[in-house]
Design a protein around this motif. Structure first.
Motif, short mmCIF file in Angstrom:
data_model
loop_
_atom_site.label_atom_id
_atom_site.label_comp_id
_atom_site.label_asym_id
_atom_site.label_seq_id
_atom_site.Cartn_x
_atom_site.Cartn_y
_atom_site.Cartn_z
N LYS A 276 0.83 -1.21 0.00
CA LYS A 276 0.00 0.00 0.00
C LYS A 276 0.86 1.26 0.00
CE LYS A 276 -4.07 -2.01 2.22
NZ LYS A 276 -5.01 -1.95 3.39
N GLU A 277 1.97 1.21 0.77
CA GLU A 277 2.89 2.36 0.78
C GLU A 277 3.53 2.54 -0.59
OE1 GLU A 277 2.62 0.08 3.00
OE2 GLU A 277 2.35 1.03 4.96
N ALA A 278 3.87 1.42 -1.23
CA ALA A 278 4.46 1.51 -2.58
C ALA A 278 3.46 2.14 -3.54
CB ALA A 278 4.86 0.12 -3.06
N ALA A 279 2.21 1.70 -3.47
CA ALA A 279 1.18 2.26 -4.35
C ALA A 279 1.00 3.76 -4.10
CB ALA A 279 -0.14 1.52 -4.14
N ALA A 280 1.15 4.16 -2.84
CA ALA A 280 1.02 5.58 -2.52
C ALA A 280 2.12 6.41 -3.18
CB ALA A 280 1.05 5.77 -1.00
N PHE A 281 3.33 5.85 -3.24
CA PHE A 281 4.43 6.54 -3.93
C PHE A 281 4.10 6.72 -5.42
CE2 PHE A 281 7.40 5.19 -0.43
CZ PHE A 281 7.77 6.47 -0.07
N PHE A 282 3.59 5.65 -6.04
CA PHE A 282 3.27 5.73 -7.47
C PHE A 282 2.14 6.72 -7.73
CE2 PHE A 282 4.61 1.07 -7.14
CZ PHE A 282 5.94 1.38 -7.32
N GLU A 283 1.13 6.72 -6.85
CA GLU A 283 0.04 7.67 -7.01
C GLU A 283 0.53 9.11 -6.84
OE1 GLU A 283 -2.59 6.18 -4.07
OE2 GLU A 283 -3.49 4.65 -5.37
N ALA A 284 1.45 9.31 -5.89
CA ALA A 284 2.01 10.65 -5.70
C ALA A 284 2.82 11.08 -6.92
CB ALA A 284 2.88 10.68 -4.45
N ALA A 285 3.53 10.12 -7.53
CA ALA A 285 4.30 10.44 -8.73
C ALA A 285 3.38 10.86 -9.86
CB ALA A 285 5.14 9.23 -9.14
N THR A 297 2.59 2.21 -14.74
CA THR A 297 3.02 0.82 -14.91
C THR A 297 3.26 0.15 -13.56
OG1 THR A 297 4.03 1.26 -17.06
CG2 THR A 297 4.85 -0.64 -15.84
N TYR A 298 4.01 0.80 -12.69
CA TYR A 298 4.31 0.19 -11.40
C TYR A 298 3.12 0.21 -10.45
CZ TYR A 298 9.23 -0.42 -12.44
OH TYR A 298 10.41 -0.86 -12.97
N LEU A 299 2.22 1.17 -10.62
CA LEU A 299 0.99 1.15 -9.84
C LEU A 299 0.17 -0.08 -10.21
CD1 LEU A 299 -0.85 2.49 -7.77
CD2 LEU A 299 -1.82 3.89 -9.62
N ALA A 300 0.14 -0.40 -11.50
CA ALA A 300 -0.54 -1.63 -11.94
C ALA A 300 0.10 -2.85 -11.30
CB ALA A 300 -0.48 -1.73 -13.47
N LEU A 301 1.42 -2.88 -11.25
CA LEU A 301 2.12 -4.02 -10.66
C LEU A 301 1.79 -4.16 -9.18
CD1 LEU A 301 4.20 -6.29 -10.85
CD2 LEU A 301 5.99 -4.59 -10.43
N SER A 302 1.70 -3.05 -8.47
CA SER A 302 1.40 -3.12 -7.03
C SER A 302 0.05 -3.76 -6.79
CB SER A 302 1.45 -1.72 -6.41
OG SER A 302 0.39 -0.91 -6.87
N HIS A 303 -0.92 -3.55 -7.69
CA HIS A 303 -2.23 -4.19 -7.56
C HIS A 303 -2.12 -5.70 -7.82
CE1 HIS A 303 -4.46 -0.56 -6.93
NE2 HIS A 303 -4.12 -0.03 -8.11
N VAL A 304 -1.35 -6.07 -8.84
CA VAL A 304 -1.24 -7.50 -9.19
C VAL A 304 -0.54 -8.28 -8.09
CG1 VAL A 304 -0.24 -9.14 -10.83
CG2 VAL A 304 -1.26 -7.02 -11.64
#
Length: 378
Positions: A276-285, A297-304
């Motif tokens: 979840k923290e990783a996804a937050a970084f991608f969303e902030a980016a 791309t990496y936000l998609a990966l965090s979900h998978v």
């Protein structure tokens, strides 16, 4: 160095030396040297960027005649008077080096800037210089295929030598390199040994080193074998070094690219306990840069990756697919974008689509022979 079809034209210090025409000048204004000084400059130009031993220079200018080093020093002084003091570098107890034309320092950017320094020839035969330079140039070309790095051209990086650690901090200010690749090559009768180190230019500290040996099976095959082994390792190491550098900075000061690096660092954690923290970084980016494809791309990966801890709903996979599609649309030449889309489609059991995107990813990144990790994180 700029060369014609016959490698007879050299550029340094704003001057152009055309050996075919026998001319030396700057901005169409001719410059003049006496014959011996011109002969010395010619030999230095033919070995531009390399430290040429004093004995070799004296043999080239005064073949078969004994002269003292004072004669050589006088000619060097004469050349410097015409070309400028900084054009020829004195290397204590070794010789002299003609400095190639230095490219402008690149503008600061998010991507790490890498310079491959001229490798050291540890063989006894000076004729092996061509082999040594060829391996270093192949590493430059191999690294240049990765669009997550900015690799400086030979003209810039070869003006600094691997055997001069004291100069490493200067490279950063002179040509803007974040990381340096330095090494040495030694040829035996039936093999070549290549040692390579990755250096942080800011601190002049070694981040990684490795040694490779290839049996003699033709020079081309040896170079390819060594370069393929080295390039794959260097790309991962440089990106890891960038992650470590980013993690030492306050989150509030990070640009979109650095936010993505922070998120990727969490994805690389074997425990993967902070998805979840990783996804937050991608969303902030994405907020910082809505056109930054890798963030989607990496936000998609965090979900998978959530599927590791239980079944992933069709709704989540559909969202991941759409995010991956957005990443590809914004960064169509990114191998990572297609690799992660392949993983998404595999989880959706869309096998033909998964294979399609994986083939594109491999085609975009021919420099590497294997996928860097199970999930395509690079």
């Amino acid at each position: 160095m700029a060369g014609s079809a016959t490698d007879q034209v050299f550029q340094f210090g704003g001057f152009t030396l055309d050996l075919g025409k026998g001319t030396l000048g700057r901005a169409e204004q001719p410059a003049f040297l006496r014959p011996k000084a011109y002969a010395l400059l010619t030999h230095l130009a033919r070995h531009i960027g390399r430290v040429v031993p004093k004995s070799e220079l004296m043999d080239a200018v005064w073949p078969g005649v004994f002269v003292t080093e004072d004669s050589l020093t006088q000619l060097i002084r004469e050349i410097r008077k015409v070309l400028g003091e900084e054009t020829i570098r004195t290397v204590s107890k070794r010789g002299y080096m003609l400095i190639p034309e230095i490219e402008p320092v690149p503008e600061p950017g998010a991507q790490p800037i890498v310079a491959v320094l001229r490798f050291r020839n540890d063989s006894a035969d000076p004729a092996d210089e061509a082999i040594v330079d060829g391996i270093a140039e192949d590493i430059i070309n191999g690294l240049a295929r990765f669009d997550t790095l900015t690799v400086l051209a030979r003209n810039s990086s070869f003006s600094f030598a691997s055997y001069s650690p004291s100069e490493w901090p200067v490279v950063r200010s002179r040509i803007g390199a974040d990381y340096l690749i330095e090494g040495s090559v030694r040829r035996h009768a039936d093999s070549i040994v290549c040692a390579v180190n990755l250096v942080d230019a800011a601190s002049a500290s070694q981040l990684w080193g490795d040694r490779h040996q290839a049996d003699y099976a033709g020079l081309s095959a040896i170079q390819q074998e060594i370069v393929e082994k080295i390039v794959g390792r260097l790309v991962v190491r440089v990106n890891n070094a960038g992650l470590q550098r980013a993690s030492r900075q306050p989150v509030a000061s990070l640009a979109a690219h650095e936010l993505v690096l922070r998120g990727v660092a969490l994805l690389r954690d074997p425990a993967q306990s902070e998805l979840k923290e990783a996804a937050a970084f991608f969303e902030a980016a994405i907020v910082r840069d809505p056109a930054y494809g890798l963030a989607y791309t990496y936000l998609a990966l965090s979900h998978v990756l959530n599927s590791e801890f239980g079944p992933t709903s069709d709704a989540v996979l559909t969202k991941a697919r759409d995010l991956a599609d957005r990443g590809i649309a914004l960064s169509p030449d990114q191998a990572t974008a297609h690799r992660i889309q392949s993983l998404v489609r595999l989880n959706m059991r869309e096998h033909e689509a998964a294979e399609h995107h994986l083939r594109i990813a491999l085609e975009l990144n021919r420099a590497t022979r294997t996928v860097s990790s199970r999930w395509g994180i690079c």
